[in-house]
Enzyme design. Structure first.
Site, PDB file in Angstrom:
ATOM      1  N   ASN A 112      -3.603   3.539   4.233  1.00  0.00           N
ATOM      2  CA  ASN A 112      -2.659   2.238   4.495  1.00  0.00           C
ATOM      3  C   ASN A 112      -3.052   2.132   5.894  1.00  0.00           C
ATOM      4  O   ASN A 112      -3.235   2.753   6.916  1.00  0.00           O
ATOM      5  CB  ASN A 112      -1.309   2.863   4.678  1.00  0.00           C
ATOM      6  N   GLY A 113      -3.091   0.559   6.049  1.00  0.00           N
ATOM      7  CA  GLY A 113      -3.130  -0.053   7.512  1.00  0.00           C
ATOM      8  C   GLY A 113      -4.545  -0.678   7.773  1.00  0.00           C
ATOM      9  O   GLY A 113      -5.159  -0.875   6.494  1.00  0.00           O
TER      10      GLY A 113
ATOM     11  N   CYS B  45       0.782  -1.123  -0.052  1.00  0.00           N
ATOM     12  CA  CYS B  45       0.050   0.044   0.000  1.00  0.00           C
ATOM     13  C   CYS B  45       0.819   1.448   0.065  1.00  0.00           C
ATOM     14  O   CYS B  45       1.667   1.252   0.649  1.00  0.00           O
ATOM     15  CB  CYS B  45      -0.977   0.032   1.158  1.00  0.00           C
TER      16      CYS B  45
ATOM     17  N   ARG C 241       6.549  -1.369  -3.590  1.00  0.00           N
ATOM     18  CA  ARG C 241       6.258  -1.954  -2.515  1.00  0.00           C
ATOM     19  C   ARG C 241       5.213  -3.166  -2.613  1.00  0.00           C
ATOM     20  O   ARG C 241       5.001  -3.579  -1.633  1.00  0.00           O
ATOM     21  CB  ARG C 241       5.395  -0.668  -1.802  1.00  0.00           C
TER      22      ARG C 241
ATOM     23  N   GLU D   4      11.087 -16.618  -3.859  1.00  0.00           N
ATOM     24  CA  GLU D   4      10.414 -15.403  -3.907  1.00  0.00           C
ATOM     25  C   GLU D   4      10.164 -15.002  -5.410  1.00  0.00           C
ATOM     26  O   GLU D   4       9.226 -14.536  -5.798  1.00  0.00           O
ATOM     27  CB  GLU D   4      11.402 -14.289  -3.280  1.00  0.00           C
TER      28      GLU D   4
ATOM     29  N   HIS E 254      17.767 -36.239   8.483  1.00  0.00           N
ATOM     30  CA  HIS E 254      16.553 -36.176   9.253  1.00  0.00           C
ATOM     31  C   HIS E 254      15.562 -35.770   8.390  1.00  0.00           C
ATOM     32  O   HIS E 254      14.528 -35.181   8.995  1.00  0.00           O
ATOM     33  CB  HIS E 254      16.920 -34.966  10.344  1.00  0.00           C
TER      34      HIS E 254
ATOM     35  N   TRP F  43      -2.693  -3.090  -1.464  1.00  0.00           N
ATOM     36  CA  TRP F  43      -2.499  -4.358  -1.783  1.00  0.00           C
ATOM     37  C   TRP F  43      -3.688  -5.191  -0.732  1.00  0.00           C
ATOM     38  O   TRP F  43      -3.623  -4.536   0.198  1.00  0.00           O
ATOM     39  CB  TRP F  43      -1.113  -4.486  -0.786  1.00  0.00           C
TER      40      TRP F  43
ATOM     41  N   LYS G  86      15.569 -16.822  -1.844  1.00  0.00           N
ATOM     42  CA  LYS G  86      15.712 -15.643  -3.055  1.00  0.00           C
ATOM     43  C   LYS G  86      14.965 -16.655  -4.095  1.00  0.00           C
ATOM     44  O   LYS G  86      14.346 -15.878  -4.967  1.00  0.00           O
ATOM     45  CB  LYS G  86      16.965 -15.411  -3.016  1.00  0.00           C
TER      46      LYS G  86
ATOM     47  N   LYS H 229       7.282  -5.221  -0.685  1.00  0.00           N
ATOM     48  CA  LYS H 229       8.503  -5.035  -0.186  1.00  0.00           C
ATOM     49  C   LYS H 229       8.550  -4.700   1.399  1.00  0.00           C
ATOM     50  O   LYS H 229       9.328  -4.990   2.056  1.00  0.00           O
ATOM     51  CB  LYS H 229       8.907  -3.692  -1.024  1.00  0.00           C
TER      52      LYS H 229
ATOM     53  N   GLU I 235      18.729 -18.259   3.152  1.00  0.00           N
ATOM     54  CA  GLU I 235      18.493 -17.104   2.066  1.00  0.00           C
ATOM     55  C   GLU I 235      18.596 -17.389   0.652  1.00  0.00           C
ATOM     56  O   GLU I 235      17.790 -16.938  -0.114  1.00  0.00           O
ATOM     57  CB  GLU I 235      19.735 -16.218   2.595  1.00  0.00           C
TER      58      GLU I 235
HETATM   59  C1  G6P Z   1       9.192  -8.710   3.003  1.00  0.00           C
HETATM   60  C2  G6P Z   1      10.217  -8.282   1.931  1.00  0.00           C
HETATM   61  C3  G6P Z   1      11.463  -9.063   2.298  1.00  0.00           C
HETATM   62  C4  G6P Z   1      12.139  -8.480   3.428  1.00  0.00           C
HETATM   63  C5  G6P Z   1      11.162  -8.780   4.595  1.00  0.00           C
HETATM   64  C6  G6P Z   1      11.451  -7.792   5.860  1.00  0.00           C
HETATM   65  O1  G6P Z   1       8.999  -9.870   3.056  1.00  0.00           O
HETATM   66  O2  G6P Z   1       9.831  -8.864   0.609  1.00  0.00           O
HETATM   67  O3  G6P Z   1      12.477  -8.722   0.996  1.00  0.00           O
HETATM   68  O4  G6P Z   1      13.377  -9.327   3.833  1.00  0.00           O
HETATM   69  O5  G6P Z   1       9.824  -8.108   4.336  1.00  0.00           O
HETATM   70  O6  G6P Z   1      11.604  -6.522   5.578  1.00  0.00           O
HETATM   71  P1  G6P Z   1      12.235  -5.357   6.321  1.00  0.00           P
HETATM   72  O7  G6P Z   1      11.982  -4.173   5.537  1.00  0.00           O
HETATM   73  O8  G6P Z   1      12.007  -5.492   7.779  1.00  0.00           O
HETATM   74  O9  G6P Z   1      13.660  -5.790   6.318  1.00  0.00           O
END
Ligand code: G6P
Length: 606
Positions: A99-100, A2, A27, A489, A505, A75, A486, A601, A482
């Protein structure tokens, strides 16, 4: 997640709103809209499902005049992705973007009997509530303040009414709102990147504040309508930073830019000759530094994994330190206890993640010092922590986090380096880490430049698979997590990260021809054990990729060997290869790399 923009000035509002919304696209959103007010006092509304380009098409057909307006990217939370649910919402004399989440919207809707609701949203209920309080003789400001006092939940809002042309009322509680002050114009945005290029002077609204914005500036009030005197702040960054700079996608730019951005992260903070690190932001006295024996690191997604890797380094550097790394969405509701000698590191690129922010507040209630490891300057977390350090990588636009991860790890490492001095850490190890940090930006650049073509080739080969396992040991374990995150995502390939010692396991049962396995193997004392998992997978016919800095014989389907004087920080170098790999797989699969489906984001709601 948003986005809000607003404009009041002398220029055509429509274009400024659209370009602001485009800046906020990263975002994540699923519909968009704007409302403007023309010089005749007539308001117009345009909304559409999908990308801003869809909204632009609607506006090409029916352009909107006027020098005042508000816009929004939505969103979906309450109600599906439909045009009726998109913002702005128009009820009676009110136009509103929000927003919110309004938690008590059902209860409020029951009370607002005279209104017929077109959408399923909490926002439309808030618009109706404001309209119901906007009676003859009441100003819009007073009506908004009165309504917000009834609201439970979070909001960043911008409201206007044709009955009071020339003013936009904004307010915030838990959702960012920034007012940009220009010459004969005032801009509104939920994210400073929408203001870049227009003005550097801005008011960051605090929770519980409301402002009346006109083209001459903004007056800020508490919800009790007490006038507040507020000092404008300077917005950092420039327009180039939010452009692609010749790359096809922001993601690739942000991966490749790491060499430069890490210079900024490290600048003035390490002294390689003296073998020392120093951060100014934590603002802790020597005694406070000495008293820290427990560090809790809080984050979500990539920020959490950055914390996990940093915790390995902290334990190596600080002999008497206990570390705990927690996922914010869980921790906020746990009955957690923190010893008095704790400090909390709150890790967040955006500085707005709802769960991370909630943890920060819970931790503060327990009287424990909080330090932010944040990228976005002036964000809510950065403002609420007791101290902290900006990671300074500039705007990260692509939804998947890349350059922020690397910077978060090294910023926490520098904090550990400072602690080490007060806790009998090994000076040789500290000097070694410092030396590696000093050459890290250059080594990352070399790694990216050298292996980019190879990672692209590899990605093409593996893009058709449905599943992937990422495995690593020791400091390569957080990197495995990580790497898998990635890939899933942005490529939508199902990917899981595991500690390679856990293979037996469970995950080894999955190995078949629909899977490939990525092993990150470090040239360190656990090398043989790390290779053990690889052999087990290969013995079962698994397709394996190895990323390593070892020169030893390793058997795998594909091996990428880097050659670098970096040892301790090798996981960060190898992770940049994983970033490239995920990027090229996503491109090969034709995905929207910068705005992957369903993701945002900055996750500002639970
Ligand atoms: C969302 C984003 C990620 C990010 C996470 C935490 O899931 O898509 O890329 O790592 O939020 O966000 P922050 O802004 O708190 O690092």
């Amino acid at each position: 997640m948003c986005g809000i923009v607003g404009y009041v000035g002398k220029k055509p509002a429509q274009d400024i709103l659209l370009s602001g919304l485009k800046r906020l696209e990263y975002r994540g959103y699923d519909s968009a809209g704007i409302a403007t007010l023309d010089s005749e006092g007539e308001a117009k509304l345009a909304r559409s499902v999908g990308k801003i380009s869809e909204l632009s098409k609607v506006l090409d057909e029916a352009p909107q005049d006027g020098n005042l307006g508000i816009g929004h990217t939505r969103w979906a939370t309450h109600g599906g992705v439909t045009e009726t649910n998109a913002h702005p919402h128009h009820v009676g004399r009110i136009y509103l973007v929000h927003n919110g989440i309004i938690e008590n919207f059902k209860e409020l809707r029951e009370e607002l009997k005279g209104y017929k609701f077109a959408s399923d949203t909490d926002t439309e209920v808030l618009a109706a509530l404001i309209d119901s309080n906007y009676k003859d003789g009441t100003s819009l400001k007073d009506a908004v303040a009165k309504s917000l006092k009834r609201v439970r939940g979070t909001y960043g809002i911008a409201v206007f009414s044709p009955s009071e042309p020339g003013a936009i009322i904004v307010a915030r509680l838990g959702s960012p709102l920034i007012i940009g002050l220009g010459k004969d114009e005032t801009l509104i945005a939920s994210d400073a990147s929408a203001l870049l290029g227009y003005t550097r002077e801005a008011i960051y609204l605090n929770d519980g504040e409301l402002a009346v914005c006109t083209r001459d500036g903004a007056d800020v009030f508490s919800l009790d309508l007490k006038h507040l005197s507020v000092k404008p702040e300077t917005i950092e960054g420039d327009v180039e930073q939010i452009q692609k700079g010749g790359y096809d996608h922001f993601l690739l730019k942000e991966i490749m830019d790491q060499a430069t951005t890490l210079h900024d992260t490290l600048s003035g903070r390490i002294k390689p000759d003296a073998g020392k690190m120093h951060l100014g932001g934590p603002n802790l006295t020597e005694e406070e530094m000495r008293n820290i024996h427990h560090v809790v690191i809080v984050g979500c997604g990539t920020a959490y994994y950055a914390g996990l890797l940093a915790s390995y380094y902290m334990e190596q550097l600080v002999p008497d330190l206990t570390t705990e790394v927690v996922v914010a969405s869980e921790y906020r509701y746990r009955s957690f206890h923190l010893p008095k000698d704790s400090v909390a590191l709150i890790v967040s690129q955006s500085g707005e993640t709802a769960d991370t922010l909630a943890c920060l507040r819970e931790i503060k209630k327990r009287g424990v010092k909080t330090l932010g490891i944040v990228n976005v300057v002036g964000s809510t977390i950065a403002r609420e922590v007791d101290g902290g350090t900006y990671v300074h990588v500039g705007p990260e636009i692509s939804v998947a986090s890349t350059k922020a991860f690397t910077a978060q790890v090294i910023t926490m490492l520098m904090f550990a380096g400072m602690l080490a001095e007060y806790h009998g850490g090994d000076p040789k190890l500290l000097a070694e880490f410092t030396r590696e940090l000093a050459i890290l930006p250059e080594e990352i650049k070399k790694t990216l430049d050298t292996y980019r073509p190879e990672m692209e080739k590899l990605a093409k080969k593996y893009a058709k698979f449905d599943h992937a396992l990422y495995l690593g040991r020791d400091t390569a374990y957080p990197i495995a997590l990580e790497g898998a995150l990635k890939l899933k995502e942005i490529s939508y390939i199902h990917a899981e990260g595991y500690a390679s010692g856990e293979l037996k396991h469970g995950p080894i049962a999955l190995v078949d021809d629909r899977f490939f396995e990525v092993f990150t193997i470090l040239d360190n004392w656990l090398f043989d054990k790390a290779c053990g998992g690889l052999h087990e997978v290969r013995a079962r016919g698994g397709k394996t990729i190895v990323l390593t800095n070892s020169k030893a014989d390793i058997e795998a389907d594909d091996i990428v060997r880097i050659d670098s004087p970096i040892k301790l920080l090798t996981p960060l170098l190898l992770n940049t290869l994983q970033q490239l790999f995920a990027y090229y797989v996503a491109v090969d699969r034709g995905n929207d790399v910068d705005q992957p489906r369903n993701l945002a984001k900055s996750v500002t709601v639970e």
